[in-house]
Design an enzyme around this catalytic site. Structure first.
Site, short mmCIF file in Angstrom:
data_model
loop_
_atom_site.label_atom_id
_atom_site.label_comp_id
_atom_site.label_asym_id
_atom_site.label_seq_id
_atom_site.Cartn_x
_atom_site.Cartn_y
_atom_site.Cartn_z
CD GLU A 157 7.47 -4.53 -0.95
OE1 GLU A 157 8.50 -4.20 -0.20
OE2 GLU A 157 7.00 -5.67 -1.35
CD1 TRP A 179 1.56 -19.26 14.14
CD2 TRP A 179 1.25 -17.05 14.05
NE1 TRP A 179 0.83 -18.88 13.14
CE2 TRP A 179 0.62 -17.54 13.03
CE3 TRP A 179 1.32 -15.52 14.46
CZ2 TRP A 179 0.00 -16.83 12.05
CZ3 TRP A 179 0.67 -14.90 13.51
CH2 TRP A 179 -0.04 -15.42 12.37
P1 ADP Z 1 12.76 -8.32 0.14
O1 ADP Z 1 11.75 -8.07 0.52
O2 ADP Z 1 12.92 -8.29 -1.56
O3 ADP Z 1 13.72 -9.24 0.76
P2 ADP Z 1 13.57 -5.84 1.39
O4 ADP Z 1 14.80 -5.39 1.72
O5 ADP Z 1 12.56 -4.96 1.04
O6 ADP Z 1 13.72 -7.08 0.40
O7 ADP Z 1 12.99 -6.64 2.57
C1 ADP Z 1 12.17 -6.07 3.64
C2 ADP Z 1 12.03 -7.04 4.99
O8 ADP Z 1 13.23 -7.25 5.47
C3 ADP Z 1 11.17 -6.59 5.71
O9 ADP Z 1 9.57 -7.05 5.19
C4 ADP Z 1 11.40 -7.57 6.95
O10 ADP Z 1 11.06 -8.61 7.07
C5 ADP Z 1 12.83 -7.45 6.87
N1 ADP Z 1 13.39 -6.21 7.78
C6 ADP Z 1 13.87 -5.36 7.53
N2 ADP Z 1 14.25 -4.56 8.44
C7 ADP Z 1 14.46 -5.30 9.60
C8 ADP Z 1 14.45 -5.46 10.86
N3 ADP Z 1 15.13 -4.12 11.50
N4 ADP Z 1 14.14 -6.19 11.69
C9 ADP Z 1 13.63 -7.41 11.18
N5 ADP Z 1 13.39 -7.72 9.73
C10 ADP Z 1 13.59 -6.51 9.04
#
Ligand code: ADP
Length: 543
Positions: free
Chosen positions: A329, A443
């Site tokens: 997004e 949590w």
């Molecule tokens: P999808 O939402 O379709 O699985 P995305 O690749 O857009 O694919 O995923 C985004 C999500 O990935 C974020 O909302 C987060 O939860 C996770 N994410 C991305 N980068 C990191 C990071 N460096 N550390 C932890 N979580 C991450």
């Protein structure tokens, strides 16, 4: 208001394309084919073929706004599509080849793709969902692993009769450029429609010295697939700056990647933690086999980079990790973990702990976190809440209008990530909201527990997830993959965690598993773990 007297010059990808030819015509773009051989050409060749591709697509009837889908690995033809399609005013829709054919059918139908460009090696996958997408009028085959079957349109033959130039239209910067779908681990996949403007601004931002610092002198290796959030914008950054580009094709195993990094003198590579975990394990086994002295930065994101990984690369191999957070997004980069000047004096443990956060926002992304009731929370480093972001490369709605509840009335996007933010703005993702563990109303951060488990020398990977519990509602369970030839007692893992966490945070059980299930984009698939082991504590109450 006194209006500024400056040109309203549109921010479009066409400008990057033109620059690559004009100023960087002799720089190389290298792709690895399925048979492991290399295809090499220059930005001048790339420009000519991109023009030919635009000509061919126009001849096939592609009009502004039409969706052209790609089902491809990372290679030079995919890069040609990355530029030709948006620059002619159409929209490139990148399909994720790791998804189930039913999901691909749903997504391509939802996007109403008119043309699909597919690697020959992926034709069998396409054939599984072709029947579900009546909107597709033309299928173009890239002959990556052999000749195009007769009766199909061949990519190379289509380009052949076209002229080396194309009169790209002057586009409006708000025109759509690329369509990417989220992987839909909750509900149906949703489309994010990047504009030229959002993509250009994102490109400039990731080229900033304090972000990935991509420049002409770099050699960029996007390991992250071009079908996943535009490969984090790395291909566009390379075209914009004229950096040398190295595409791995389908060869994403650690040995192939290390060979590529050493042979092509790669300076920056980007990939998800799993890729880097495999590379680190191999480097630890054979530290002298590859000369990686050219490497400047290894960008890691997509899921949390364990501190043990960041430390392992730095301490044992002198390689620097840049930990970034982003999502489809967002075009997709949002934050990056960098130390600030005043941290130079900090001790090593503090530095590592900051580098293992998701960092703070890159310019033009703004962040806040809010409680269940929508109250904006303090940046105290401990209060957990859902991260919300806004900025010029954050989606304002989904393509097709689904998911309206993700957008707040006051103009923020709800990420679904649960975070703490410290007084300096450093973000720590503690969970995704759908994966949080709520034990007796409290949590517990699965990510923090996983990071600590992965710092144990016997542990290769660990995922912590919620197990149903008769008294506490939910309790943490740990699924652990051991390194080859290693063994460890549950008590030892518990003692290892006890050093860092309150007792009620410790997992109630440790399940040794051969591997952790993953999503199509390499994240732990905790819904699968919950499905399989969610009742473990109800069945084994003595643990
Ligand atoms: P999808 O939402 O379709 O699985 P995305 O690749 O857009 O694919 O995923 C985004 C999500 O990935 C974020 O909302 C987060 O939860 C996770 N994410 C991305 N980068 C990191 C990071 N460096 N550390 C932890 N979580 C991450």
């Amino acid at each position: 208001m006194l209006t500024g007297r400056m040109m309203d010059f549109p921010l479009t990808l066409t400008h990057f394309l033109e620059r690559s030819r004009t100023f960087h015509g002799s720089t190389e773009i290298i792709s690895r084919r399925p048979d492991r051989s290399f295809h090499r050409y220059t930005y001048a060749d790339f420009y000519r073929r991109t023009c030919r591709l635009a000509g061919a697509l126009r001849r096939l009837g592609v009009k502004p706004g039409d969706r052209v889908a790609s089902l491809c690995w990372n290679h030079h033809q995919h890069l040609e599509l990355y530029l030709a399609v948006p620059a002619m005013g159409a929209v490139l829709h990148t399909l994720n080849l790791r998804l189930h054919p039913n999901d691909l059918g749903y997504i391509a139908r939802h996007a109403e793709d008119r043309v699909l460009v597919v690697d020959r090696s992926l034709l069998p996958l396409f054939e599984k969902f072709a029947g579900a997408v009546p909107s597709i009028e033309r299928v173009i085959v890239i002959p990556d692993d052999g000749p195009t079957p007769s009766g199909r349109l061949d990519y190379e033959q289509l380009l052949e009769p076209e002229p080396d130039t194309f009169d790209f239209p002057m586009l409006e910067e708000r025109a759509a450029a690329m369509l990417c779908y989220t992987s839909g681990t909750t509900g149906n996949p949703k489309g994010v429609l990047f504009s030229h403007r959002s993509t250009v601004l994102h490109t400039l931002a990731i080229c900033m010295a304090d972000v990935f610092g991509i420049r002409e002198a770099d050699t960029v290796l996007p390991v992250v697939p071009m079908f996943h959030a535009a490969a984090w914008g790395l291909p566009y950054a390379a075209v914009a700056t004229g950096a040398k580009l190295v595409m791995p094709g389908p060869h994403l195993d650690p040995t192939s990647l290390l060979d590529l990094m050493a042979q092509e003198r790669v300076t920056i590579a980007g990939g998800v933690p799993t890729i880097w975990l495999g590379i680190l394990a191999l480097l630890d086994q054979e530290p002298k086999r590859w000369d990686l002295s050219s490497m400047r930065t290894m960008a890691i994101g997509g899921s949390a980079a364990p501190p043990a990984l960041i430390e392992g690369f730095q301490e044992r191999h002198g390689l620097t990790v840049a930990h970034a957070w982003g999502m489809s997004e967002l075009n997709p980069v949002g934050t990056l973990a960098r130390l600030k000047q005043h941290h130079a004096q900090a001790d090593e443990a503090t530095k590592l702990s900051l580098r293992a956060t998701q960092g703070f926002p890159v310019p033009f992304v703004e962040q806040r976190h809010v409680s269940d009731t929508g109250q904006v929370l303090p940046w105290d480093g401990s209060t957990m809440g859902e991260l919300e972001v806004r900025g010029p490369w954050v989606a304002s709605s989904y393509y097709g209008g689904e998911g309206k509840d993700r957008f707040t009335k006051d103009g923020w996007f709800k990420t679904g990530d649960i975070v703490t933010i410290d007084p300096e703005g450093y973000l720590r993702i503690t969970d995704r909201s759908k994966d949080v563990i709520k034990s007796g109303g409290e949590w517990i951060s699965s990510v923090a527990l996983e990071n600590a488990l992965m710092a144990h020398p016997a542990v290769l990977e660990a995922a912590v997830f919620a197990g149903r519990h008769a008294k506490w509602d939910e309790r943490p369970l740990a699924a652990v993959v051991l390194k080859p030839g290693q063994s460890v007692a549950k008590e030892e893992l518990a003692a290892h965690l006890e050093k860092h966490f309150a007792k009620y945070w410790l997992p109630d059980a440790y399940l040794f598993v051969p591997q952790i299930p993953r999503t199509s984009t390499g994240k732990f698939l905790k819904s699968k773990l919950r499905e399989e082991y969610g009742d473990y504590l109800l069945k084994h109450p003595q643990e």
